[in-house]
Write a protein that holds these residues in place. Structure first.
Motif, PDB file in Angstrom:
ATOM      1  N   ILE A 212       1.945  11.907   4.195  1.00  0.00           N
ATOM      2  CA  ILE A 212       1.054  10.758   4.002  1.00  0.00           C
ATOM      3  C   ILE A 212       1.795   9.448   4.247  1.00  0.00           C
ATOM      4  CG2 ILE A 212      -0.261   9.492   2.252  1.00  0.00           C
ATOM      5  CD1 ILE A 212      -1.149  12.139   1.138  1.00  0.00           C
ATOM      6  N   ASP A 213       3.050   9.358   3.790  1.00  0.00           N
ATOM      7  CA  ASP A 213       3.820   8.141   4.034  1.00  0.00           C
ATOM      8  C   ASP A 213       4.065   7.948   5.526  1.00  0.00           C
ATOM      9  OD1 ASP A 213       5.479   5.921   2.726  1.00  0.00           O
ATOM     10  OD2 ASP A 213       6.952   6.848   4.075  1.00  0.00           O
ATOM     11  N   GLY A 214       4.307   9.047   6.262  1.00  0.00           N
ATOM     12  CA  GLY A 214       4.460   8.931   7.703  1.00  0.00           C
ATOM     13  C   GLY A 214       3.188   8.453   8.386  1.00  0.00           C
ATOM     14  N   LEU A 215       2.028   8.935   7.911  1.00  0.00           N
ATOM     15  CA  LEU A 215       0.757   8.468   8.472  1.00  0.00           C
ATOM     16  C   LEU A 215       0.529   6.996   8.175  1.00  0.00           C
ATOM     17  CD1 LEU A 215      -1.539  11.527   7.591  1.00  0.00           C
ATOM     18  CD2 LEU A 215      -0.592  10.925   9.833  1.00  0.00           C
ATOM     19  N   LEU A 216       0.884   6.557   6.958  1.00  0.00           N
ATOM     20  CA  LEU A 216       0.747   5.137   6.622  1.00  0.00           C
ATOM     21  C   LEU A 216       1.685   4.280   7.459  1.00  0.00           C
ATOM     22  CD1 LEU A 216       0.450   5.321   2.718  1.00  0.00           C
ATOM     23  CD2 LEU A 216      -1.358   4.758   4.354  1.00  0.00           C
ATOM     24  N   LEU A 217       2.877   4.796   7.738  1.00  0.00           N
ATOM     25  CA  LEU A 217       3.820   4.060   8.572  1.00  0.00           C
ATOM     26  C   LEU A 217       3.292   3.928   9.997  1.00  0.00           C
ATOM     27  CD1 LEU A 217       6.560   2.676   8.618  1.00  0.00           C
ATOM     28  CD2 LEU A 217       7.597   4.873   9.191  1.00  0.00           C
ATOM     29  N   ARG A 218       2.683   4.990  10.510  1.00  0.00           N
ATOM     30  CA  ARG A 218       2.069   4.906  11.835  1.00  0.00           C
ATOM     31  C   ARG A 218       0.912   3.907  11.843  1.00  0.00           C
ATOM     32  NH1 ARG A 218       2.981   8.607  15.830  1.00  0.00           N
ATOM     33  NH2 ARG A 218       4.490  10.275  15.372  1.00  0.00           N
TER      34      ARG A 218
ATOM     35  N   VAL B  87       7.709  25.372  -6.309  1.00  0.00           N
ATOM     36  CA  VAL B  87       6.714  25.383  -5.227  1.00  0.00           C
ATOM     37  C   VAL B  87       5.812  24.157  -5.339  1.00  0.00           C
ATOM     38  CG1 VAL B  87       4.664  26.571  -4.355  1.00  0.00           C
ATOM     39  CG2 VAL B  87       6.738  27.864  -4.842  1.00  0.00           C
ATOM     40  N   GLY B  88       5.355  23.854  -6.559  1.00  0.00           N
ATOM     41  CA  GLY B  88       4.501  22.688  -6.750  1.00  0.00           C
ATOM     42  C   GLY B  88       5.218  21.393  -6.430  1.00  0.00           C
ATOM     43  N   ILE B  89       6.475  21.270  -6.866  1.00  0.00           N
ATOM     44  CA  ILE B  89       7.244  20.056  -6.596  1.00  0.00           C
ATOM     45  C   ILE B  89       7.445  19.873  -5.096  1.00  0.00           C
ATOM     46  CG2 ILE B  89       9.527  19.003  -6.852  1.00  0.00           C
ATOM     47  CD1 ILE B  89       9.629  20.224  -9.655  1.00  0.00           C
ATOM     48  N   ILE B  90       7.790  20.969  -4.403  1.00  0.00           N
ATOM     49  CA  ILE B  90       7.995  20.881  -2.955  1.00  0.00           C
ATOM     50  C   ILE B  90       6.691  20.513  -2.253  1.00  0.00           C
ATOM     51  CG2 ILE B  90       8.564  22.220  -0.896  1.00  0.00           C
ATOM     52  CD1 ILE B  90      10.522  23.812  -2.688  1.00  0.00           C
ATOM     53  N   ALA B  91       5.563  21.077  -2.715  1.00  0.00           N
ATOM     54  CA  ALA B  91       4.268  20.759  -2.103  1.00  0.00           C
ATOM     55  C   ALA B  91       3.925  19.285  -2.279  1.00  0.00           C
ATOM     56  CB  ALA B  91       3.174  21.636  -2.713  1.00  0.00           C
ATOM     57  N   ILE B  92       4.188  18.756  -3.457  1.00  0.00           N
ATOM     58  CA  ILE B  92       3.935  17.330  -3.699  1.00  0.00           C
ATOM     59  C   ILE B  92       4.818  16.477  -2.800  1.00  0.00           C
ATOM     60  CG2 ILE B  92       4.110  15.475  -5.396  1.00  0.00           C
ATOM     61  CD1 ILE B  92       3.403  17.545  -7.552  1.00  0.00           C
ATOM     62  N   GLY B  93       6.116  16.840  -2.725  1.00  0.00           N
ATOM     63  CA  GLY B  93       7.039  16.053  -1.918  1.00  0.00           C
ATOM     64  C   GLY B  93       6.713  16.081  -0.443  1.00  0.00           C
ATOM     65  N   VAL B  94       6.421  17.273   0.093  1.00  0.00           N
ATOM     66  CA  VAL B  94       6.130  17.388   1.524  1.00  0.00           C
ATOM     67  C   VAL B  94       4.838  16.664   1.877  1.00  0.00           C
ATOM     68  CG1 VAL B  94       5.539  19.015   3.359  1.00  0.00           C
ATOM     69  CG2 VAL B  94       7.432  19.515   1.811  1.00  0.00           C
ATOM     70  N   SER B  95       3.799  16.838   1.068  1.00  0.00           N
ATOM     71  CA  SER B  95       2.544  16.136   1.347  1.00  0.00           C
ATOM     72  C   SER B  95       2.729  14.632   1.228  1.00  0.00           C
ATOM     73  CB  SER B  95       1.447  16.626   0.403  1.00  0.00           C
ATOM     74  OG  SER B  95       1.796  16.378  -0.947  1.00  0.00           O
ATOM     75  N   GLY B  96       3.573  14.199   0.281  1.00  0.00           N
ATOM     76  CA  GLY B  96       3.861  12.771   0.162  1.00  0.00           C
ATOM     77  C   GLY B  96       4.570  12.227   1.390  1.00  0.00           C
ATOM     78  N   LEU B  97       5.524  13.005   1.940  1.00  0.00           N
ATOM     79  CA  LEU B  97       6.205  12.580   3.164  1.00  0.00           C
ATOM     80  C   LEU B  97       5.224  12.463   4.331  1.00  0.00           C
ATOM     81  CD1 LEU B  97       9.504  14.679   3.056  1.00  0.00           C
ATOM     82  CD2 LEU B  97       9.307  12.194   2.892  1.00  0.00           C
TER      83      LEU B  97
ATOM     84  N   VAL C  94       0.844  -1.206   0.000  1.00  0.00           N
ATOM     85  CA  VAL C  94       0.000   0.000   0.000  1.00  0.00           C
ATOM     86  C   VAL C  94       0.875   1.251   0.000  1.00  0.00           C
ATOM     87  CG1 VAL C  94      -1.642   1.334   1.365  1.00  0.00           C
ATOM     88  CG2 VAL C  94      -1.992  -1.117   1.052  1.00  0.00           C
ATOM     89  N   ARG C  95       1.917   1.262   0.816  1.00  0.00           N
ATOM     90  CA  ARG C  95       2.815   2.416   0.839  1.00  0.00           C
ATOM     91  C   ARG C  95       3.486   2.613  -0.521  1.00  0.00           C
ATOM     92  NH1 ARG C  95       7.091   1.884   5.299  1.00  0.00           N
ATOM     93  NH2 ARG C  95       7.583   3.996   4.546  1.00  0.00           N
ATOM     94  N   LEU C  96       3.901   1.511  -1.127  1.00  0.00           N
ATOM     95  CA  LEU C  96       4.506   1.610  -2.458  1.00  0.00           C
ATOM     96  C   LEU C  96       3.493   2.127  -3.470  1.00  0.00           C
ATOM     97  CD1 LEU C  96       6.571  -1.714  -2.567  1.00  0.00           C
ATOM     98  CD2 LEU C  96       7.460   0.604  -2.358  1.00  0.00           C
ATOM     99  N   ALA C  97       2.254   1.667  -3.357  1.00  0.00           N
ATOM    100  CA  ALA C  97       1.221   2.074  -4.310  1.00  0.00           C
ATOM    101  C   ALA C  97       0.939   3.566  -4.199  1.00  0.00           C
ATOM    102  CB  ALA C  97      -0.057   1.280  -4.061  1.00  0.00           C
ATOM    103  N   VAL C  98       0.889   4.088  -2.980  1.00  0.00           N
ATOM    104  CA  VAL C  98       0.662   5.519  -2.804  1.00  0.00           C
ATOM    105  C   VAL C  98       1.828   6.308  -3.384  1.00  0.00           C
ATOM    106  CG1 VAL C  98       0.394   7.355  -1.103  1.00  0.00           C
ATOM    107  CG2 VAL C  98      -0.833   5.203  -0.807  1.00  0.00           C
ATOM    108  N   GLY C  99       3.047   5.806  -3.204  1.00  0.00           N
ATOM    109  CA  GLY C  99       4.204   6.469  -3.785  1.00  0.00           C
ATOM    110  C   GLY C  99       4.163   6.476  -5.301  1.00  0.00           C
ATOM    111  N   VAL C 100       3.756   5.355  -5.891  1.00  0.00           N
ATOM    112  CA  VAL C 100       3.643   5.286  -7.349  1.00  0.00           C
ATOM    113  C   VAL C 100       2.555   6.237  -7.840  1.00  0.00           C
ATOM    114  CG1 VAL C 100       3.015   3.781  -9.281  1.00  0.00           C
ATOM    115  CG2 VAL C 100       4.543   2.946  -7.504  1.00  0.00           C
TER     116      VAL C 100
END
Length: 291
Positions: free
Chosen positions: A273-279, A261-271, A220-226
């Motif tokens: 969400i991945d942290g929430l999935l890890l929790r 700005v858009g790239i950073i927003a995508i990256g930060v939000s991805g981090l 699931v974490r990999l799928a969200v990253g993809v």
């Protein structure tokens, strides 16, 4: 015991057996917390300094490598109403990001659900795995841009091709990880459950699903990253409003600060969400890594 041996042997008499080292040594635990915060903060600061030095060196023009201050100004401009202009293309950064996250939630959610069901079926029924696994592998190797144009032809330029692309991108990682995890469940556990009178559904619910859950959550974490990596591709056509569409539109006008700005927003939000999935993974399968 010699004096040298006593000095080299750690004194564990002060704490009962089974107490983790971090509870025995509070100072070490405090240092670990400081290091956990200091290292990422230090790396970020170093990155900003190197970025500023590179922009100030004049090696490339500001159009290609804008300084951090210009990117910050672009962030403020696309996040607020400035000189009568609201955000970017009439939509603020938070709204762009929210629309894209909704697309990811729907598309990746569908792909993950289908992947889990398919993985359970292929992992428990051998002929289904032989039938569908080559197709899933074929789909997994395709880059999103390879079939996005076809989805636009079939489904138009509205939300349908975007959500479908994200679903197709998220499906293979979950299907593969779930299939592998289900197939690897110990046969002795399954036979023991059946010997105790468990039905096929009971075996799936009480034995196979808990055993496969750790690997499924990794999928699931990999799928969200993809899905995140496919976001800009999904919003290439009629992507505004949307964070990927904003990046694509700004790139058409060489507006590098907004692109960053858009790239950073995508990256930060991805981090995040991945942290929430890890929790979530730690909460659902707390035994992982300890058994």
């Amino acid at each position: 015991m010699s004096t040298t041996s006593r000095l080299l042997t750690p004194d564990t008499s002060a704490a009962p057996a089974g107490v983790p080292p971090e509870r025995r040594f509070p100072a070490g635990r405090a240092w670990a917390r400081v290091r956990h915060v200091a290292l990422p903060s230090g790396s970020l600061l170093l990155f900003l300094v190197l970025w500023q030095l590179l922009a100030a060196s004049g090696t490339w023009s500001e159009t290609l490598v804008p300084p951090p201050a210009k990117v910050w100004d672009a962030f403020v401009a696309v996040s607020t109403t400035h000189d009568g202009v609201r955000g970017y293309n009439g939509t603020t950064l938070v709204e762009h990001l929210g629309i894209s996250l909704r697309r990811i939630a729907i598309g990746a959610g569908l792909g993950i659900a289908l992947g889990v069901v398919s993985g359970l079926l292929m992992g428990t029924v051998g002929w289904l795995r032989s039938l569908f696994e080559p197709w899933i592998t074929f789909l997994r190797t395709l880059p999103p841009l390879a079939y996005f144009s076809l989805l636009v032809i079939w489904l138009g330029i509205n939300e349908e091709p975007k959500i479908t692309l994200l679903a197709v991108a998220a499906f293979p990682p979950v299907a593969v990880s779930t299939t592998t995890a289900v197939a690897a469940v110990s046969r002795s556990l399954i036979e023991a459950a059946r010997a105790l009178g468990a039905s096929r559904w009971d075996v799936v619910r009480d034995v196979i699903v808990p055993s496969a859950l750790p690997e499924t959550l990794t999928g699931v974490r990999l799928a969200v990253g993809v899905a995140y990596s496919s976001l800009v591709a999904a919003e290439l056509v009629n992507g505004l409003p949307g964070i990927g569409g904003m990046v694509k539109d700004a790139a058409n006008y060489n507006n590098t600060p907004v692109v960053l700005v858009g790239i950073i927003a995508i990256g930060v939000s991805g981090l995040i969400i991945d942290g929430l999935l890890l929790r979530l993974e730690r909460a659902v399968v707390p035994w992982r890594g300890r058994a």
